[in-house]
Write a protein that holds these residues in place. Sequence first.
Motif, mmCIF file in Angstrom:
data_model
loop_
_atom_site.group_PDB
_atom_site.id
_atom_site.type_symbol
_atom_site.label_atom_id
_atom_site.label_comp_id
_atom_site.label_asym_id
_atom_site.label_seq_id
_atom_site.Cartn_x
_atom_site.Cartn_y
_atom_site.Cartn_z
ATOM 1 N N ASP A 80 44.751 48.323 48.666
ATOM 2 C CA ASP A 80 43.900 49.112 47.667
ATOM 3 C C ASP A 80 44.911 50.076 46.978
ATOM 4 O O ASP A 80 46.169 49.662 46.999
ATOM 5 C CB ASP A 80 42.979 49.650 48.424
ATOM 6 C CG ASP A 80 43.368 50.641 49.523
ATOM 7 O OD1 ASP A 80 44.512 50.906 49.718
ATOM 8 O OD2 ASP A 80 42.796 51.128 50.327
ATOM 9 N N HIS A 81 44.401 51.147 46.304
ATOM 10 C CA HIS A 81 45.353 51.991 45.455
ATOM 11 C C HIS A 81 46.370 52.652 46.621
ATOM 12 O O HIS A 81 47.469 52.925 46.024
ATOM 13 C CB HIS A 81 44.438 52.948 44.912
ATOM 14 C CG HIS A 81 43.715 52.594 43.782
ATOM 15 N ND1 HIS A 81 42.545 52.224 43.771
ATOM 16 C CD2 HIS A 81 44.181 52.321 42.638
ATOM 17 C CE1 HIS A 81 42.105 51.942 42.488
ATOM 18 N NE2 HIS A 81 43.103 51.887 41.780
ATOM 19 N N SER A 95 36.996 52.969 44.305
ATOM 20 C CA SER A 95 36.244 54.047 43.347
ATOM 21 C C SER A 95 34.940 53.117 42.582
ATOM 22 O O SER A 95 34.126 53.655 41.935
ATOM 23 C CB SER A 95 37.204 54.168 42.366
ATOM 24 O OG SER A 95 37.572 52.982 41.521
ATOM 25 N N ASP A 140 38.767 48.154 45.434
ATOM 26 C CA ASP A 140 38.821 49.445 44.692
ATOM 27 C C ASP A 140 37.677 50.191 45.335
ATOM 28 O O ASP A 140 36.443 49.893 44.730
ATOM 29 C CB ASP A 140 38.695 49.059 43.127
ATOM 30 C CG ASP A 140 38.836 50.079 42.196
ATOM 31 O OD1 ASP A 140 38.686 51.420 42.858
ATOM 32 O OD2 ASP A 140 39.300 49.874 41.174
ATOM 33 N N PHE A 163 41.740 42.477 45.738
ATOM 34 C CA PHE A 163 41.764 43.942 45.911
ATOM 35 C C PHE A 163 40.949 44.911 46.066
ATOM 36 O O PHE A 163 39.476 44.210 45.588
ATOM 37 C CB PHE A 163 42.533 44.162 44.622
ATOM 38 C CG PHE A 163 43.090 45.683 44.193
ATOM 39 C CD1 PHE A 163 44.333 45.923 44.479
ATOM 40 C CD2 PHE A 163 42.178 46.363 43.948
ATOM 41 C CE1 PHE A 163 44.747 47.364 44.481
ATOM 42 C CE2 PHE A 163 42.663 47.887 43.870
ATOM 43 C CZ PHE A 163 44.028 48.204 43.854
ATOM 44 N N GLU A 200 49.159 44.266 41.534
ATOM 45 C CA GLU A 200 47.781 44.687 41.192
ATOM 46 C C GLU A 200 47.049 43.553 40.435
ATOM 47 O O GLU A 200 46.104 43.383 40.558
ATOM 48 C CB GLU A 200 47.621 45.913 40.651
ATOM 49 C CG GLU A 200 46.314 46.352 40.478
ATOM 50 C CD GLU A 200 46.214 47.956 39.869
ATOM 51 O OE1 GLU A 200 45.172 48.668 39.735
ATOM 52 O OE2 GLU A 200 47.389 48.753 39.404
ATOM 53 N N GLY A 218 40.113 55.727 53.018
ATOM 54 C CA GLY A 218 41.092 56.572 52.149
ATOM 55 C C GLY A 218 41.720 57.867 52.787
ATOM 56 O O GLY A 218 42.547 58.602 52.174
ATOM 57 N N THR A 246 47.837 51.139 49.099
ATOM 58 C CA THR A 246 49.024 50.049 49.175
ATOM 59 C C THR A 246 49.892 50.472 47.887
ATOM 60 O O THR A 246 51.210 50.189 48.058
ATOM 61 C CB THR A 246 48.314 48.814 49.143
ATOM 62 O OG1 THR A 246 47.174 48.784 50.127
ATOM 63 C CG2 THR A 246 49.230 47.800 49.830
ATOM 64 N N LEU A 247 49.307 50.303 46.690
ATOM 65 C CA LEU A 247 50.033 50.510 45.356
ATOM 66 C C LEU A 247 51.085 51.742 45.410
ATOM 67 O O LEU A 247 52.172 51.625 45.158
ATOM 68 C CB LEU A 247 49.195 50.245 44.285
ATOM 69 C CG LEU A 247 48.482 49.109 44.189
ATOM 70 C CD1 LEU A 247 47.525 49.102 42.877
ATOM 71 C CD2 LEU A 247 49.005 47.861 44.335
ATOM 72 N N GLN A 248 50.429 52.668 45.998
ATOM 73 C CA GLN A 248 51.265 54.127 46.184
ATOM 74 C C GLN A 248 52.450 53.947 46.805
ATOM 75 O O GLN A 248 53.497 54.256 46.476
ATOM 76 C CB GLN A 248 50.413 55.171 46.332
ATOM 77 C CG GLN A 248 49.072 55.647 45.481
ATOM 78 C CD GLN A 248 48.201 56.636 45.831
ATOM 79 O OE1 GLN A 248 48.223 56.941 47.077
ATOM 80 N NE2 GLN A 248 47.134 56.708 45.158
ATOM 81 N N ARG A 251 43.725 41.404 41.752
ATOM 82 C CA ARG A 251 42.352 42.108 41.097
ATOM 83 C C ARG A 251 41.974 40.548 40.449
ATOM 84 O O ARG A 251 40.509 40.234 40.586
ATOM 85 C CB ARG A 251 42.507 42.931 40.008
ATOM 86 C CG ARG A 251 42.647 44.375 40.531
ATOM 87 C CD ARG A 251 42.637 45.499 39.315
ATOM 88 N NE ARG A 251 42.702 46.842 39.655
ATOM 89 C CZ ARG A 251 41.510 47.494 40.050
ATOM 90 N NH1 ARG A 251 40.416 47.018 40.214
ATOM 91 N NH2 ARG A 251 41.843 48.803 40.484
#
Length: 999
Positions: free
Chosen positions: A417-418, A451, A449, A447, A438, A390, A420-422, A442
């Motif tokens: 992960d997130h 969190s 995550d 994927f 995504e 992160g 990558t999407l950003q 998933r």
Amino acid sequence: MYITTASSSAFSLLRASRARFASSLPSVSLSRAFVPPAPGASPLIGQQYRSLSFSAAARSLRFSVPRWSHGVDWRSPLSLRAQSRAVSPVIERFQRKIATMASENPFEGILTALPKPGGGEFGKFYSLPALNDPRIDKLPYSIRILLESAIRNCDNFQVTKDDVEKIIDWEKSSPKLVEIPFKPARVLLQDFTGVPAVVDLACMRDAMNKLGSDSNKINPLVPVDLVIDHSVQVDVARSENAVQANMELEFHRNKERFAFLKWGSTAFHNMLVVPPGSGIVHQVNLEYLGRVVFNTEGMLYPDSVVGTDSHTTMIDGLGVAGWGVGGIEAEATMLGQPMSMVLPGVVGFKLSGKLRDGVTATDLVLTVTQMLRKHGVVGKFVEFYGDGMGELSLADRATIANMSPEYGATMGFFPVDHVTLQYLKLTGRSDDTVVMIEAYLRANKMFVDYSEQPQQERIYSSYLELNLADVEPCISGPKRPHDRVPLKDMKVDWHSCLDNKVGFKGFAIPKEEQDKVAKFSFHGQPAALKHGSVVIAAITSCTNTSNPSVMLGAGLVAKKACELGLQVKPWVKTSLAPGSGVVTKYLLQSGLQKYLNEQGFNIVGYGCTTCIGNSGELDETVASAISENDIVAAAVLSGNRNFEGRVHPLTRANYLASPPLVVAYALAGTVDIDFAKEPIGKGKDGKDVYFKDIWPSNEEVAQVVQSSVLPDMFKSTYEAITKGNPMWNQLSVPESSLYSWDPTSTYIHEPPYFKNMTMDPPGAHGVNDAYCLLNFGDSITTDHISPAGSIHKDSPAARYLLERGVDRKDFNSYGSRRGNDEVMARGTFANIRIVNKLLNGEVGPKTVHIPTGEKLYVFDAAMKYKTAGHDTIVLAGAEYGSGSSRDWAAKGPMLLGVKAVIAKSFERIHRSNLVGMGIIPLCFKAGEDADTLGLTGHERYTIDLPNNIKDIRPGQDVTVTTDTGKSFTCTVRFDTEVELAYFNHGGILPYVIRNLASK
């Protein structure tokens, strides 16, 4: 760098068909062609097997996009289909076959619809969770990509249910080095490797014609992207006009090559050529070409790519499985041959903590490179995970993934992960596309995550861990990427290098010579050089120019230096070559480009430049001062390779550093400095200025990144990328599907690979009474074997060009002339820093012709052997063929008449390239090499290899004898049955031609 030993987990990456007997198959046309049998079966040469290429082509077409058109949004498959050119009759026939094959997949039952959030569906996909196998949940993410490909392409012929089971059972099967098939979704090329690839395809079409077959069978069956980025040179630097001036020179030198590539983009289907001046191939791949998930006619599957550049691995940072291969292997993949590979082990690399203030992503990647080389990751995947993920931006991850070749892994993989999407949103991918990516990943358990707690534990072959807080500022050199030097130790390390005997960490400069000063006049200004003086400072290379934090960090260093009154000395050749137009936009947005300009770091072009040896000439006064005084001059570059002789012939010390450190060393003017204790220079107030005074904090960098790197920059840059530029658009090319070879061309020449070729394979062979052409030690790189840089004025290649009326100023580079086999054969083993033991310590591209004792250029000696009808071999140490994935490092030796290479170990890609060109790779037994066996290279060598392919097994032992009575055992490095098939046919391309022509 890769090291592959006979006893290591060899990871053989080869385009090839999988051998399967035709039992239990539907009735289809059969062809007579040698195909290696399935493991455990008796090799029956001449038996009828099902045609290999058919299913490969069918599967490729089923999930590939149509040929891309310029000006089309490639992210929209519908627009691509609407604007693509007509599909050839050959492909249409394959497509008709596809419909009848769809039911063959035994996993059709897990084909699942992926619903859209607002209703409807994105398409269908092969669902891994639907298999209800708990082993899948523990698989590394990188292995899941191999598994999905095997399931999607399973037809119980080229890909069987047994193959799928091997991958599912990865934990138990990978230590057994089992072989599996893999079909990458696309192929990536750059122009240095792309030109010879298109030359080979054009030549293969001619060969098909001569064999009475349809030349249109030679057509890419998967998407091929070719980015022209390797040709621009730093001829003009420190000038606001440098970009335009260098591009004009680039087109002047390479007009013929560029026109040839433009012809290829029209003559071959499924091929997109990104014009010169657009950026570096891997940054363009990261920011634009990478799909992450394909949606082709309603079929969803993960993006994957193989490329003819070893740093294709940069895309692994985006969660796309990709790695480098040789050009000849890539060509086979384009033509529908599936990849045969050994199921790799996966090293789990856990990251924790966060980087300290002042530490860059470059410092991190150099640290990771050293750790992984020490751990041993050749032939393996490396998969990163942990809470530290992160803390790393996508660009930081891409920097680490980029240098996979330097730490020896096939991939350095970062699952999606997130973050990558950003990044996908930042770089202009549409919101709908990101939602689809995504949702698919998933749904298919691909994927991550972070969190979700607790995290699902995955099993790895071995484990490493790094606390990011332990990383310290560093550089690497002076001759290898993995020789990391902490910045605080640099001065001491430099002096030890001056003292040490000649080697990777030594120059053997006598004590009394170490303080020598070479004074000269630089355009009327007094100047001086010492050992360690920086003469080239280049912000360059895909490794770093894709990363806004280090690029803007370099701008901040330049700004602080300007404000304090520091100035780079004018005889330091400074340059900035961004990896895409986006970099220019955010440097201008931040207001930092003007400070870089003031320090001489004007933008010189959009391409690889100094990192691949296109550093251009040094000023004559500087070059003379170095040469006449035998100065160990230094280059500092933000690149990934620093092998001796690569960056520039006159820089014997070459250090890899972050872009801000490149600026700092340019300001200091020397690598012989302790930044913690010694001032960089004096400011405008006459006071000493230290490193800490110009170095930005992480917070300063983050603020300027946040305010300067904007999504619209990516959108506007890549909307224009396929529109070309005036010089590119003015190139006129013929519309014919067969190329009209010009025998007088010194750039594009018809190669001799398929002359006199018949449908009958030449068969296996040993080597009898061969002379040793060269006797090498360890770490001979592909740069040594086939240099990409400048053509030396006295070399055989120079003689060839001069004889054909080419002025010395127009020699260009070896890399730019890879479309001409005559030049490249003469450039084989032409590196001016190569060390051949037959020369007893003399350095340079010559050898001893054993029968006469003459000292000749390697090419001249090889031709003398060939004329006399003598075969030759090469002796080598460890890490033979490390470095770039350069197919000419195998093609060249083949043209010189080399029949075998006997080494302690091989780099992965180079070994398979040798096989692909019909050269026999052999490894000494553990603990043995030429020296321990008492071999001098003056002997004649006989390799006792059977003449019948059915009598050879992958990895078997063979006896090598010499005319002096010595005898020793080696391991033949044909690693799979498929490689034996290539050898039987004289190489991979003749194998493919016979296979296609036989239908």
